[in-house]
Design an enzyme around this catalytic site. Structure first.
Site, PDB file in Angstrom:
ATOM      1  N   ASP A 186      38.952   9.863 -28.904  1.00 47.24           N
ATOM      2  CA  ASP A 186      38.730   9.279 -30.298  1.00 47.24           C
ATOM      3  C   ASP A 186      38.020  10.494 -31.427  1.00 47.24           C
ATOM      4  O   ASP A 186      37.248  11.028 -31.152  1.00 47.24           O
ATOM      5  CB  ASP A 186      37.359   8.332 -29.849  1.00 47.24           C
ATOM      6  N   GLU A 228      43.481  10.619 -31.325  1.00 46.13           N
ATOM      7  CA  GLU A 228      43.243   9.566 -32.376  1.00 46.13           C
ATOM      8  C   GLU A 228      42.928  10.253 -33.637  1.00 46.13           C
ATOM      9  O   GLU A 228      41.557  10.371 -33.751  1.00 46.13           O
ATOM     10  CB  GLU A 228      42.461   8.367 -31.916  1.00 46.13           C
TER      11      GLU A 228
HETATM   12  C1  GLC Z   1      37.627   5.417 -33.656  1.00 42.83           C
HETATM   13  C2  GLC Z   1      37.433   3.890 -33.392  1.00 42.83           C
HETATM   14  C3  GLC Z   1      36.825   3.269 -34.020  1.00 42.83           C
HETATM   15  C4  GLC Z   1      35.581   3.540 -34.556  1.00 42.83           C
HETATM   16  C5  GLC Z   1      35.499   5.168 -34.659  1.00 42.83           C
HETATM   17  C6  GLC Z   1      34.073   5.748 -34.278  1.00 42.83           C
HETATM   18  O1  GLC Z   1      38.430   5.785 -34.548  1.00 42.83           O
HETATM   19  O2  GLC Z   1      38.835   3.704 -33.132  1.00 42.83           O
HETATM   20  O3  GLC Z   1      37.112   1.809 -33.794  1.00 42.83           O
HETATM   21  O4  GLC Z   1      34.747   2.987 -35.300  1.00 42.83           O
HETATM   22  O5  GLC Z   1      36.226   5.914 -34.327  1.00 42.83           O
HETATM   23  O6  GLC Z   1      34.071   5.759 -32.899  1.00 42.83           O
HETATM   24  C1  GLC Z   2      38.371   6.311 -40.330  1.00 40.48           C
HETATM   25  C2  GLC Z   2      38.601   7.330 -39.089  1.00 40.48           C
HETATM   26  C3  GLC Z   2      39.051   6.866 -37.986  1.00 40.48           C
HETATM   27  C4  GLC Z   2      38.578   5.449 -37.529  1.00 40.48           C
HETATM   28  C5  GLC Z   2      38.429   4.415 -38.419  1.00 40.48           C
HETATM   29  C6  GLC Z   2      37.552   3.307 -38.423  1.00 40.48           C
HETATM   30  O1  GLC Z   2      39.850   6.016 -40.762  1.00 40.48           O
HETATM   31  O2  GLC Z   2      39.320   8.400 -39.554  1.00 40.48           O
HETATM   32  O3  GLC Z   2      38.782   7.652 -37.046  1.00 40.48           O
HETATM   33  O4  GLC Z   2      39.013   4.949 -36.638  1.00 40.48           O
HETATM   34  O5  GLC Z   2      37.822   5.283 -39.875  1.00 40.48           O
HETATM   35  O6  GLC Z   2      37.566   2.446 -39.564  1.00 40.48           O
END
Ligand code: GLC
Ligand code: GLC
Length: 556
Positions: A186, A228
């Site tokens: 993540d 991700e």
């Molecule tokens: C990630 C998750 C998102 C979350 C953020 C912080 O990308 O997909 O749902 O808010 O990171 O963990």
């Molecule tokens: C941004 C971050 C991603 C997260 C998302 C949540 O796009 O780059 O990691 O999941 O915000 O809204």
């Protein structure tokens, strides 16, 4: 991809849903909000209190063991979130830091005064400007500013401290021992901080991923890492290990650029910008591939690069604003029912939430009881999934899309959820849709059978294995998105997608191959011989009908 609670109520309930997954043809299940999350608000499970214990609401470790055994027994792998950029403020490390432990304070970024935070803020963007402005949170209990990129209760780990590497490496192996097959890293892009930058995609963030790859490569080599990194096109392929020298980094990465460009093509009816943007991506290393998706549990950030936009004759900011307005339903002719997210009046940025059905116009068509419009919406959904499944990569179905579930607007009336409109696209499993899935006249049944068809076609198609070079072709018709895959062992696949609302026809001589010698069929419609003819939103996968030994088809 599904939330434990929304999909099955709890882990035992998810186990009951395995026949649903098997019938759909799913072979990897990504369970969201699986592990113990912060008590109270927890960013939908992304403020993790315990990396290894399931959340109490989901069940016990024994329940998780039982689920994993059953999944493996059904040939389904488990993917779980591995939230390596931050812990929640009630994780044991954070608690000990609050109690004064220097070791644990060192695992996070903490500052006594405002000077350093302010120096960083000068170049830091805000991920959730509306919910959590700024990137630092004052903790009066220890009189320190704590780095909190996301919400105020998500404390960023200090990856420049080797203790973090050891702690997180330990967790990675423990997750593998639990039986988790795919670790979704993540927010990997945020792991390294550097003054004067936006603190994303720093070279060291790649080293963090490479070090984790080495750890699992030695200790649990069958474990797959999924990046991700929802970042711009220029930064994306690095997470798959494409650098000056190729590195072992993640095996899979979210192809957010393909996702964004697909929605952009649907809005404009033109492929030029997508072709330019996607052509700029370097080829991923042959042993890696993409995670290709239409929707996920997060908002769509309109990651249109300024240079790509200019090269296609539009302004980046203008096009991003157009997409946000279009999917909000505020553009003439738009039938989308998206919900705006993280509108930033300072920068003009806005992201978009909503289920596929709401964004493609199915919701509006149902409201208007307009069956023709529903047909169009359905064709648009099939177009998006036809691209995600046929591009190459591991295609992902977001729970609810298999039935065309719409937005959960009740979330906007719930005081605990209303502040984060991503909840509109996190509905509970639609029991009604499940019973209607075999009724091929309704939306649920039509989408179910379309996705079933794509799953079967995808599984029987070795041309879509990783290790192919993908090129994006100009076929002389802006309404047609065309990608050509050349696989060294399994041969070519040419994808054609009519992203426009009207029929069109292309000459097969535009495809740059000797079609007569190649003799392809459309794998999605093997009896249709008029391959250049593309009805509205039609997708074709052209490939040689020669069969290769491949994954056995799903038996239902
Ligand atoms: C990630 C998750 C998102 C979350 C953020 C912080 O990308 O997909 O749902 O808010 O990171 O963990
Ligand atoms: C941004 C971050 C991603 C997260 C998302 C949540 O796009 O780059 O990691 O999941 O915000 O809204």
């Amino acid at each position: 991809m599904a939330y434990v609670d929304k999909f099955g109520g709890d882990l035992a309930g998810v186990r009951q849903r395995i026949p649903h997954l098997t019938e759909l043809g799913v072979d990897v299940l990504h369970l969201l909000a699986l592990f113990a999350a912060r008590v109270g608000d927890n960013d939908g499970g992304y403020a993790v209190r315990d990396y290894l214990r399931p959340d109490e609401r989901n069940g016990t470790t024994e329940d998780l063991d039982a689920l994993i055994s059953s999944l493996h027994g059904a040939d389904i792998n488990l993917c779980a979130d591995f939230v390596i950029n931050h812990t929640s403020d009630d994780h044991d490390w954070a608690r000990q830091a609050l109690a004064g432990s220097k070791y644990h304070q060192g695992l996070f970024h903490m500052f006594d005064g405002r000077v350093e935070p302010e120096a960083y803020e000068a170049s830091l963007p805000e991920v959730f400007p509306h919910m959590a402005p700024g990137n630092f949170t004052w903790r009066s209990d220890i009189e320190k500013w704590v780095w909190t990129t996301f919400r105020e209760f998500q404390w960023d780990l200090n990856w420049s401290n080797p203790d973090v590497m050891c702690e997180i490496g330990d967790v990675a192996l423990a997750l593998a021992n639990l039986g988790v097959d795919v670790l979704r890293l993540d927010a990997i892009a945020f792991t390294w901080k550097r003054l004067g930058t936006n603190c994303q995609n720093q070279p060291e963030a790649h080293l963090v991923a490479q070090a984790l790859r080495a750890v699992v490569g030695i200790g649990a080599p069958a474990t797959v890492l999924l990046a991700e990194a929802i970042v711009g096109p220029a930064d994306l392929v690095g997470y798959l290990g494409r650098h000056e020298l190729e590195r072992h980094e993640c095996h899979l990465a979210y192809h957010n650029q393909l996702m964004v460009q697909a929605w952009s093509m649907l809005a404009t009816g033109e492929s030029r910008l997508a072709r330019i943007a996607l052509a700029r991506l370097p080829d991923p290393p042959a042993t890696t591939t993409w995670f290709t998706y239409v929707r996920c549990h997060d908002d769509i950030g309109w990651a249109i690069d300024d240079h790509d936009a200019e090269a296609s004759g539009v302004s980046g900011a203008g096009h991003r604003a157009f997409l946000a307005a279009y999917y909000r339903g505020d553009f003439p002719g738009s039938v989308a029912r998206g919900v705006p997210f993280a509108t930033n009046l300072g920068t003009g940025d806005e992201r978009t939430n909503g289920m596929t059905a709401a964004l493609v116009g199915a919701t509006a068509a149902i409201e208007a009881a307009d069956t023709d419009a529903l047909d169009v919406a359905l064709a648009r959904a099939k177009l998006l999934y036809g691209i995600a499944f046929g591009h190459g990569g591991i295609p992902v179905i977001y729970m609810g899309d298999e039935f065309g579930q719409g937005n959960d607007l009740a979330a906007l009336d719930d005081p605990e959820l209303a502040g984060d409109s991503r909840w509109v696209h996190r509905p509970a499993f639609d029991e009604d849709g499940a019973t209607k899935r075999l009724d091929v006249d309704g939306l649920a049944g039509r989408l179910w059978s379309s996705l079933r068809h794509l799953v079967d076609a995808r599984r029987a198609c070795p041309q879509l294995h990783g290790g192919a070079f993908v090129r994006y072709l100009d076929v002389g018709d802006e309404q047609v998105f065309c990608w050509r895959r050349r696989h060294p062992t399994f041969g070519d696949l040419i994808g054609l997608a009519n992203v426009g609302a009207t029929s069109t026809r292309i000459g097969l001589d535009q495809l740059g191959v000797d079609v007569a010698a190649w003799g392809p069929v459309d794998l999605l419609a093997p009896h249709d011989r008029d391959l250049g003819n593309l009805g509205p939103y039609r997708v074709r996968w052209l490939a040689s009908p020669d069969t290769y030994p491949t994954v056995p088809p799903v038996s239902t």
